[in-house]
Structures are given as C-alpha cells and as structure tokens.
Design a protein around this motif. Structure first.
Motif, PDB file in Angstrom:
ATOM      1  N   MET A 129       0.694  -1.259   0.060  1.00 29.60           N
ATOM      2  CA  MET A 129      -0.141  -0.092   0.068  1.00 29.60           C
ATOM      3  C   MET A 129       0.885   1.392  -0.087  1.00 29.60           C
ATOM      4  N   GLU A 130       1.906   1.216   0.829  1.00 33.34           N
ATOM      5  CA  GLU A 130       2.798   2.431   0.652  1.00 33.34           C
ATOM      6  C   GLU A 130       3.322   2.620  -0.524  1.00 33.34           C
ATOM      7  N   ILE A 131       3.973   1.787  -1.297  1.00 31.04           N
ATOM      8  CA  ILE A 131       4.504   1.634  -2.768  1.00 31.04           C
ATOM      9  C   ILE A 131       3.357   2.340  -3.459  1.00 31.04           C
ATOM     10  N   CYS A 132       2.147   1.729  -3.661  1.00 33.93           N
ATOM     11  CA  CYS A 132       1.000   2.101  -4.569  1.00 33.93           C
ATOM     12  C   CYS A 132       0.449   3.347  -4.185  1.00 33.93           C
ATOM     13  N   LEU A 133       0.436   3.925  -3.002  1.00 32.31           N
ATOM     14  CA  LEU A 133      -0.267   5.209  -2.514  1.00 32.31           C
ATOM     15  C   LEU A 133       1.079   6.220  -2.783  1.00 32.31           C
ATOM     16  N   GLY A 134       2.197   5.810  -2.981  1.00 30.57           N
ATOM     17  CA  GLY A 134       3.279   6.796  -3.209  1.00 30.57           C
ATOM     18  C   GLY A 134       3.130   7.168  -4.779  1.00 30.57           C
ATOM     19  N   PHE A 135       2.794   6.096  -5.420  1.00 33.95           N
ATOM     20  CA  PHE A 135       2.630   6.511  -6.905  1.00 33.95           C
ATOM     21  C   PHE A 135       1.386   7.510  -7.016  1.00 33.95           C
ATOM     22  N   PHE A 136       0.314   7.011  -6.450  1.00 32.91           N
ATOM     23  CA  PHE A 136      -0.645   7.919  -6.655  1.00 32.91           C
ATOM     24  C   PHE A 136      -0.521   9.624  -6.106  1.00 32.91           C
ATOM     25  N   PHE A 137       0.263   9.552  -5.162  1.00 32.53           N
ATOM     26  CA  PHE A 137       0.420  10.890  -4.497  1.00 32.53           C
ATOM     27  C   PHE A 137       1.480  11.678  -5.314  1.00 32.53           C
ATOM     28  N   CYS A 138       2.592  10.971  -6.115  1.00 35.80           N
ATOM     29  CA  CYS A 138       3.376  11.463  -6.857  1.00 35.80           C
ATOM     30  C   CYS A 138       2.747  11.884  -8.414  1.00 35.80           C
ATOM     31  N   CYS A 139       1.849  10.979  -8.769  1.00 32.82           N
ATOM     32  CA  CYS A 139       1.191  11.496 -10.161  1.00 32.82           C
ATOM     33  C   CYS A 139       0.216  12.366  -9.909  1.00 32.82           C
ATOM     34  N   LEU A 140      -0.455  12.524  -8.912  1.00 29.69           N
ATOM     35  CA  LEU A 140      -1.560  13.320  -8.739  1.00 29.69           C
ATOM     36  C   LEU A 140      -1.419  14.773  -9.191  1.00 29.69           C
ATOM     37  N   PRO A 141      -0.295  15.686  -8.909  1.00 29.92           N
ATOM     38  CA  PRO A 141      -0.117  16.833  -9.301  1.00 29.92           C
ATOM     39  C   PRO A 141      -0.038  16.852 -10.887  1.00 29.92           C
ATOM     40  N   ASN A 142       0.279  16.133 -11.509  1.00 28.35           N
ATOM     41  CA  ASN A 142       0.366  15.874 -13.108  1.00 28.35           C
ATOM     42  C   ASN A 142      -0.836  16.131 -13.731  1.00 28.35           C
ATOM     43  N   TYR A 143      -2.035  15.854 -12.948  1.00 28.77           N
ATOM     44  CA  TYR A 143      -3.441  16.220 -13.290  1.00 28.77           C
ATOM     45  C   TYR A 143      -4.067  17.360 -12.606  1.00 28.77           C
ATOM     46  N   GLU A 144      -3.334  18.180 -12.138  1.00 32.48           N
ATOM     47  CA  GLU A 144      -3.611  19.480 -11.466  1.00 32.48           C
ATOM     48  C   GLU A 144      -4.848  20.158 -12.137  1.00 32.48           C
ATOM     49  N   ASP A 145      -4.687  20.437 -13.215  1.00 33.08           N
ATOM     50  CA  ASP A 145      -5.517  21.236 -14.145  1.00 33.08           C
ATOM     51  C   ASP A 145      -6.951  20.455 -14.381  1.00 33.08           C
ATOM     52  N   GLN A 146      -6.996  19.276 -14.540  1.00 32.47           N
ATOM     53  CA  GLN A 146      -8.065  18.274 -14.734  1.00 32.47           C
ATOM     54  C   GLN A 146      -9.014  18.404 -13.247  1.00 32.47           C
ATOM     55  N   ILE A 147      -8.097  18.154 -12.152  1.00 29.99           N
ATOM     56  CA  ILE A 147      -8.698  17.967 -10.791  1.00 29.99           C
ATOM     57  C   ILE A 147      -9.302  19.339 -10.471  1.00 29.99           C
ATOM     58  N   LEU A 148      -8.562  20.234 -10.652  1.00 34.58           N
ATOM     59  CA  LEU A 148      -9.178  21.562 -10.413  1.00 34.58           C
ATOM     60  C   LEU A 148     -10.490  22.046 -11.046  1.00 34.58           C
ATOM     61  N   GLY A 149     -10.497  21.390 -12.445  1.00 37.49           N
ATOM     62  CA  GLY A 149     -11.600  21.846 -13.269  1.00 37.49           C
ATOM     63  C   GLY A 149     -11.225  23.146 -14.257  1.00 37.49           C
ATOM     64  N   ASN A 150      -9.915  23.091 -14.454  1.00 37.84           N
ATOM     65  CA  ASN A 150      -9.527  24.266 -15.485  1.00 37.84           C
ATOM     66  C   ASN A 150      -9.465  23.820 -16.721  1.00 37.84           C
TER      67      ASN A 150
END
Length: 189
Positions: free
Chosen positions: A158-179
């Motif tokens: 879980m630490e490894i998988c969540l590490g990937f999620f937390f590291c990759c999440l900022p790559n989709y900043e515009d989509q996440i924030l609705g921009n």
C-alpha cells in the motif's frame, strides 16, 4: 475522482482513507502474533516481530524468548517500525493537505516521496526477518509465515502504490481543479 475533481467531497478523502487503512494494517502487523507459526502437528512454535514462543509438546506450557536479543531481531523491528512511523506521518500530512481548501500539489508530491522512503524501510524489515529467522532460529516441523506477516507486506505494498498516486496526482492538477474544458469525441447531428 478525476471526473468530479478533488473538490467533490466524497472523492477528496479517498487517498487519506487508504493511508488510514494502511496504518491500521501496520498496527495489526506490529501487534500480531502470527508472523511465524507451526503449520502441522505438533503446534510448538509461534513468533511475532518481538518474540518467539515454544512449547515442548502439544499440551505443554509456552516458553517465550525475546527476539531483541538478536542483532537481526532489533534490525528487523527497527526498520519496520521506522517505516510504520513514516506512514503515520504521511497519514497526518495527507489529512492536513486535503483539509486545506486550496490543494498544494507540491506538498502532495512530497507525501508521495516520503511514502516511498517508508516502503523501503518496511520492505527491509520484512526481508531481514524471514531470512535471519530461518537461518538462526532452530525450528521443528513445518512452519509458515502467517497472517500478521501478510499484513506487514500488505502495508508495504500500500505504501508503494499510494506513493505512486501521491506523486502522479499533481500531473493532473488542471483536470482535478476543473481548469480544463472537457473534450468530446463525437459530434452532434
């Protein structure tokens, strides 16, 4: 989660919730007695991360010995405990990061990096334990690494998988924030 953005209240807390589940699994692994058990009769061996218990026969009394007397026992416990403490710190930081109205995506990427460090420490402890245990502790019969050891590996994965999620999440900043305007791949008639 990406469709509605992290402002959608139910999706916003998925990653901290998964970290919380990882913390619970880590507590089970640290406190559990099922790191190593006898698999077949006579059931004469039971071990945790902290101690090993033996009994001479099926109905005898258990006699326990601390694994902290072995250098490898201290190393396995210390590295797994450091990984667990880093996981708890990441859980607290994730709650803080997702509680703030405006997400700080660099902060989230730092949590991902810290999760990878926690995974390295956890895996080190989970590898040291069986290698040294099976070579330095006398065992009789057929023994197996059991449920609490499995919870330890689940925490590390879980630490490894969540590490990937937390590291990759900022790559989709515009989509996440609705921009970003949605793109449709069909034309109306």
């Amino acid at each position: 989660m990406v469709k509605y953005g992290l402002d959608y209240t139910r999706c916003r807390w998925i990653l901290p919730l998964l970290l919380g589940i990882g913390v619970i699994f880590g507590i089970i692994a640290l406190a559990g007695w099922g790191w190593l058990e006898s698999q077949t009769l006579p059931y004469v061996l039971q071990a945790s991360l902290w101690q090993i218990c033996r009994r001479p026969d099926q109905g005898g009394e258990w006699s326990c010995e601390s694994l902290m007397g072995y250098a490898w026992g201290r190393a396995a416990a210390a590295t797994y405990l450091v990984g667990f403490l880093l996981l708890v710190i990441c859980f607290a930081l994730a709650i803080i990061a997702f509680a703030i109205d405006t997400l700080r995506f660099n902060f989230i990427r730092g949590i991902g990096g810290l999760l990878f460090v926690a995974a390295v420490f956890s895996v080190m402890g989970l590898v040291i334990y069986p290698v040294k245990f099976s070579s330095e502790v006398e065992m009789t019969g057929i023994n197996m690494f059991s449920w609490a050891y499995g919870f330890g590996w689940t925490t590390a994965i879980m630490e490894i998988c969540l590490g990937f999620f937390f590291c990759c999440l900022p790559n989709y900043e515009d989509q996440i924030l609705g921009n970003v305007k949605p793109t449709y791949f069909y034309s109306s008639p």
